[in-house]
Design a protein around this motif. Structure first.
Motif, short mmCIF file in Angstrom:
data_model
loop_
_atom_site.label_atom_id
_atom_site.label_comp_id
_atom_site.label_asym_id
_atom_site.label_seq_id
_atom_site.Cartn_x
_atom_site.Cartn_y
_atom_site.Cartn_z
N ARG B 99 38.17 40.75 40.28
CA ARG B 99 37.18 41.67 39.71
C ARG B 99 36.49 41.06 38.50
NH1 ARG B 99 41.38 46.03 39.96
NH2 ARG B 99 41.03 47.04 41.97
N VAL B 100 37.27 40.40 37.65
CA VAL B 100 36.69 39.77 36.46
C VAL B 100 35.73 38.66 36.87
CG1 VAL B 100 37.21 38.41 34.40
CG2 VAL B 100 38.68 40.34 35.01
N LEU B 101 36.17 37.82 37.81
CA LEU B 101 35.31 36.72 38.26
C LEU B 101 34.03 37.28 38.89
CD1 LEU B 101 38.05 34.41 39.82
CD2 LEU B 101 36.75 33.94 37.73
N ALA B 102 34.17 38.34 39.68
CA ALA B 102 33.01 38.93 40.35
C ALA B 102 32.02 39.48 39.32
CB ALA B 102 33.45 40.04 41.30
N ALA B 103 32.55 40.11 38.28
CA ALA B 103 31.66 40.67 37.24
C ALA B 103 30.88 39.55 36.57
CB ALA B 103 32.49 41.45 36.22
N ALA B 104 31.54 38.41 36.36
CA ALA B 104 30.86 37.28 35.72
C ALA B 104 29.79 36.70 36.64
CB ALA B 104 31.87 36.20 35.34
N VAL B 105 30.12 36.58 37.93
CA VAL B 105 29.13 36.07 38.89
C VAL B 105 27.92 37.01 38.93
CG1 VAL B 105 28.69 35.63 41.34
CG2 VAL B 105 30.80 34.82 40.29
N ASN B 106 28.18 38.29 38.97
CA ASN B 106 27.08 39.25 39.03
C ASN B 106 26.22 39.22 37.78
OD1 ASN B 106 27.41 40.31 41.63
ND2 ASN B 106 29.06 41.66 40.95
N LYS B 107 26.88 38.96 36.66
CA LYS B 107 26.13 38.89 35.40
C LYS B 107 25.12 37.73 35.43
CE LYS B 107 26.93 37.98 30.47
NZ LYS B 107 26.80 39.10 29.51
N CYS B 108 25.52 36.63 36.04
CA CYS B 108 24.63 35.46 36.10
C CYS B 108 23.64 35.55 37.25
CB CYS B 108 25.43 34.18 36.31
SG CYS B 108 26.76 33.96 35.18
N GLY B 109 23.87 36.44 38.17
CA GLY B 109 23.04 36.51 39.37
C GLY B 109 23.72 35.80 40.51
N MET B 110 23.63 36.38 41.71
CA MET B 110 24.34 35.84 42.88
C MET B 110 23.89 34.42 43.19
SD MET B 110 26.62 36.72 45.14
CE MET B 110 26.62 38.48 45.44
N PRO B 111 24.84 33.49 43.25
CA PRO B 111 24.49 32.11 43.61
C PRO B 111 24.36 31.97 45.13
CG PRO B 111 26.83 32.26 43.27
CD PRO B 111 26.28 33.65 43.04
N ASP B 112 24.09 30.77 45.62
CA ASP B 112 24.07 30.53 47.06
C ASP B 112 25.47 30.35 47.60
OD1 ASP B 112 21.10 30.23 47.47
OD2 ASP B 112 21.45 28.77 45.87
N LEU B 113 26.33 29.77 46.75
CA LEU B 113 27.66 29.40 47.23
C LEU B 113 28.67 29.55 46.09
CD1 LEU B 113 28.57 28.30 49.95
CD2 LEU B 113 28.32 26.00 49.04
N VAL B 114 29.85 30.07 46.44
CA VAL B 114 30.98 30.07 45.52
C VAL B 114 32.08 29.24 46.18
CG1 VAL B 114 32.65 31.45 44.23
CG2 VAL B 114 30.38 32.40 44.74
N LEU B 115 32.62 28.26 45.45
CA LEU B 115 33.70 27.43 45.99
C LEU B 115 34.97 27.62 45.18
CD1 LEU B 115 31.77 24.06 46.63
CD2 LEU B 115 32.30 25.88 48.28
N CYS B 116 36.09 27.70 45.87
CA CYS B 116 37.39 27.80 45.23
C CYS B 116 38.33 26.78 45.85
CB CYS B 116 38.02 29.18 45.47
SG CYS B 116 37.06 30.57 44.85
N GLY B 117 39.34 26.34 45.09
CA GLY B 117 40.40 25.53 45.68
C GLY B 117 41.21 26.38 46.65
N ARG B 118 41.93 25.74 47.54
CA ARG B 118 42.65 26.49 48.56
C ARG B 118 43.67 27.45 47.96
NH1 ARG B 118 47.17 26.59 51.64
NH2 ARG B 118 48.17 24.89 50.55
N VAL B 119 44.39 26.95 46.95
CA VAL B 119 45.48 27.74 46.39
C VAL B 119 45.78 27.18 45.01
CG1 VAL B 119 47.28 26.25 47.40
CG2 VAL B 119 47.81 28.64 46.92
N ALA B 120 46.29 28.02 44.10
CA ALA B 120 46.69 27.53 42.78
C ALA B 120 48.16 27.13 42.83
CB ALA B 120 46.47 28.60 41.73
N SER B 121 48.48 26.05 42.13
CA SER B 121 49.83 25.51 42.24
C SER B 121 50.87 26.39 41.56
CB SER B 121 49.88 24.11 41.63
OG SER B 121 49.59 24.18 40.25
N ASP B 122 50.45 27.28 40.67
CA ASP B 122 51.46 28.13 40.02
C ASP B 122 51.70 29.44 40.77
OD1 ASP B 122 48.94 29.04 39.34
OD2 ASP B 122 49.37 29.35 37.22
N GLY B 123 50.66 30.23 40.94
CA GLY B 123 50.83 31.51 41.63
C GLY B 123 51.05 31.33 43.12
N ASP B 124 50.36 30.34 43.70
CA ASP B 124 50.57 29.98 45.10
C ASP B 124 50.26 31.13 46.06
OD1 ASP B 124 51.17 28.08 46.98
OD2 ASP B 124 53.30 28.57 47.05
N THR B 125 49.23 31.93 45.79
CA THR B 125 48.95 33.06 46.68
C THR B 125 47.77 32.81 47.62
OG1 THR B 125 47.33 34.22 45.29
CG2 THR B 125 49.67 34.65 44.87
N ALA B 126 46.79 32.00 47.22
CA ALA B 126 45.56 31.80 48.00
C ALA B 126 44.81 33.10 48.23
CB ALA B 126 45.87 31.09 49.33
#
Ligand SMILES: Cc1cc2nc3c(=O)[nH]c(=O)nc-3n(C[C@H](O)[C@H](O)[C@H](O)COP(=O)(O)OP(=O)(O)OC[C@H]3O[C@@H](n4cnc5c(N)ncnc54)[C@H](O)[C@@H]3O)c2cc1C
Lengths: 335, 265
Positions: B99-126
């Motif tokens: 939700r926080v990340l989405a709010a920030a993206v919306n604040k800047c305006g929708m980009p063409d592409l959002v990229l994320c790593g597959r999974v974080a090494s600590d939480g490991d949830t993907a």
């Protein structure tokens, strides 16, 4: 249609593979039944598809059958499941933590505004709440997680964490058919245009039994022997990193931090020391270690430790299988 | 083309410290690094920018110290870094984070592409990637192994599924989580490092992000860590003399593939 009391319990989203409910789903149906018995909740198998296989092992099956559901696709599935959940309000929704489930579940949980726990390795029911246990930090830590207020309580569970009940003996379910949820603009933005199967990669992830070889294996002949045993046992060959780095075994067979995580029922480690990076990938139900060093770390992690040369062990095992199949071995307990 | 790469700071190693009260992770004080798999999202974003033109932003939610990590990401060639930090975000589960990340993206305006790593090494949830896509109302594809082409507002990608690779066509804007095999991350150049050191990292808190419907932080999270414990990996080991004895045990334990046994009964 009214709402069915019985549909408000534990749901399992079932995947279909080769015209059958897939294995992880059957494992989850078995676990759902156990959990349901704790709190007197009914279980529901949820199946979406163009063709619906035989469904068993739950109180109810909730089925959405439609031509548009021929290939699992996350957005399409999210749309259907969202409407089913909103309509019947289950307490719990379990999904297999395979690639599809791990991509679908967070999308669906976000749309429902509920909590989701990934990759659970144990589940329990306490005071009506699902206790979801999952590893973090490469298994250095286990966390018990609750979703106290939002519903459904959603979890993905790794394949082979639970044992699949005998399918032939599983009880039949009452089948309830639901029409598809209607048009969905979002899933029209994604189109699956092709598929290239990758057979071998999947093999060690799916085998029940792994015969794993490490630097202590001694010779190429012994690796071949291990492969032979794996085949005889209906399993697959696995390896530690040095054998892969040395070009003796392909990468698809590597177990560990930089290889695959495997969760077979039985892991037979031949000439493997049990380095932490290797064990990070071993989530086996039972481990056999064959090693000449009684102090090798793998010996502590093993349920059964055989002190000795792994080449001799492998030859003997292969002999036992080829000369007398296991069922006709003399039974020591009946004499 | 406008691209966002979502990046996370994770502990440099998997040693853990837990807050004894909430059972959540203590992040302050442990040395942080860029989540290894996020480096592939950053690299892929930079390559798309080089190929198609445009701009790349790196977005991270975390403690104030994550600013330094964002500078190192800027050093790689990213145009700007945005840090989302606020005490109110602490204890966010995956959906609250999305939700926080989405709010920030919306604040800047929708980009063409959002990229994320597959999974974080600590939480490991993907989980955060697909959840973020849902919060943004855009499609997502997980485990993307290759972005073959982007043209006419559409991406052709290949992703690793359970039994092999799927080819997909996806309308943009979309979110992809990317696999290691998608590219090889670059090292920063000297000029890049200097640029990163001087870069102004935008820092936004709760008040900068608008309504954040659904809640954030511990209060806005549906999941609760009941307790954490270290698993005891040691098992009761039994010494076995050899292959013959082992076979007996495996039969007793029902560990021999049933069909193989059954055929001979
Ligand atoms: C970042 C990182 C990532 C890594 N990732 C992985 C990974 O994904 N997978 C992985 O496996 N490793 C990985 N490693 C390597 C790991 O640390 C170990 O080096 C490796 O697992 C050791 O392999 P091994 O057990 O086969 O060999 P060794 O440690 O050399 O052990 C050989 C064993 O064989 C026994 N032995 C010798 N002769 C015989 C005999 N005749 N009969 C029976 N036993 C015998 C010895 O007593 C010994 O215990 C990684 C390391 C690092 C640093």
């Amino acid at each position: 249609m009214g709402t069915y009391e019985g549909l408000q319990g534990i749901w399992v989203l079932c995947g279909v593979r080769d015209g059958q409910i897939d294995r992880v789903s059957r494992e989850l149906l078995g676990e759902a039944e156990r959990l349901g018995a704790v709190e007197g909740m009914k279980t529901t198998a949820v199946v979406l598809g163009r063709e619906i296989p035989q469904i068993r092992g739950a109180d109810h099956a909730l089925v959405v059958q439609d031509d548009s559901l021929s290939v699992p696709e996350e957005l399409r599935w999210t749309h259907e499941l969202y409407h089913l959940v909103r309509r019947y309000r289950p307490q719990v929704l379990l999904l297999g933590a395979n690639g599809f489930g791990r991509s679908l579940a967070p999308r669906l949980a976000a749309r429902l505004g509920t909590g989701l726990t990934a990759d659970c390795t144990a589940l329990d029911m306490r005071d009506g709440l699902l206790v979801q246990t999952r590893p973090a930090f490469g298994g250095n830590l286990m966390a018990d997680i609750l979703c106290p207020d939002a519903r459904p309580q959603m979890a993905t569970v790794r394949p082979r964490v639970f044992r699949a009940p005998d399918w032939e003996a599983a009880r039949p379910c009452e089948i309830l058919r639901e029409p598809p949820a209607g048009p969905d603009t979002l899933s029209r933005l994604v189109e699956i245009t092709g598929f290239t199967p990758s057979g071998q990669d999947a093999a060690i992830g799916e085998a029940d039994i792994l015969v794993a070889v490490g630097q202590g294996i001694g010779s190429k002949e012994n690796i071949a022997m291990a492969e032979k045993l794996a085949e005889l046992m209906g399993g697959a060959l696995a390896a530690s990193r040095p054998l892969v780095d040395g070009g003796l075994v392909p990468y698809a067979h590597q177990v560990g931090q930089t290889g695959r995580t495997v969760a077979p029922r039985l892991y037979i480690a031949c000439g493997i020391s049990g380095a932490i990076q290797h064990l990070a990938g071993v989530a086996a139900e039972k481990v056999v270690a064959v090693n000449i060093d009684p102090d090798a770390p793998i010996m502590e992690r093993a349920n059964w430790a055989i002190l000795g040369d792994c080449g001799a062990f492998l030859r003997e095992m292969v002999d036992l299988y080829t000369t007398s199949p296991p069922s006709v071995l003399p039974d020591r307990h009946s004499k | 083309m406008r691209i966002y790469a979502c990046v996370k700071q994770v502990p440099a190693n998997n040693e853990t410290r837990l807050d004894p009260v909430t059972g959540t992770l203590i992040r302050e004080g442990s040395p942080g690094v860029l989540n290894p798999l996020d480096a592939y999202a950053v690299e892929q974003a930079l390559r798309l920018k080089e190929q198609y033109g445009g701009e790349v932003s790196a977005l991270s939610m975390g403690v104030p110290g994550v600013r330094d990590m964002l500078r190192r990401v800027v050093a790689l060639g990213v145009d700007r870094g945005i840090l989302l930090t606020d005490r109110a975000f602490a204890g966010s589960d995956t959906l609250a984070t999305a939700r926080v990340l989405a709010a920030a993206v919306n604040k800047c305006g929708m980009p063409d592409l959002v990229l994320c790593g597959r999974v974080a090494s600590d939480g490991d949830t993907a989980q955060v990637g697909p959840m973020l896509a849902e919060c943004l109302g855009i499609p997502h594809v997980s485990d993307v192994a290759c972005i073959e082409e982007i043209a006419r507002g559409e991406a052709r990608v290949r992703r690793l599924g359970d039994r092999g690779y799927h080819s997909l066509r996806v309308r943009l804007p979309a979110l992809f989580t990317v696999l290691k095999e998608i590219c090889v991350p670059r090292l920063p150049s000297i000029t890049g490092v200097l640029r990163g050191e001087k870069a102004a990292i935008a820092v936004w808190g709760r008040a900068d992000l608008g309504s954040l419907e659904g809640g954030v932080g511990l209060k806005g999270s549906n999941t609760r860590v009941l307790r954490s414990h270290r698993p005891d990996l040691r098992v009761k080991t039994r010494a076995v003399a050899g292959a013959r004895d082992l076979m007996d045990i495996l039969r007793e334990e029902n560990l021999i593939a049933e069909d193989r046994v059954r055929g001979d009964i």
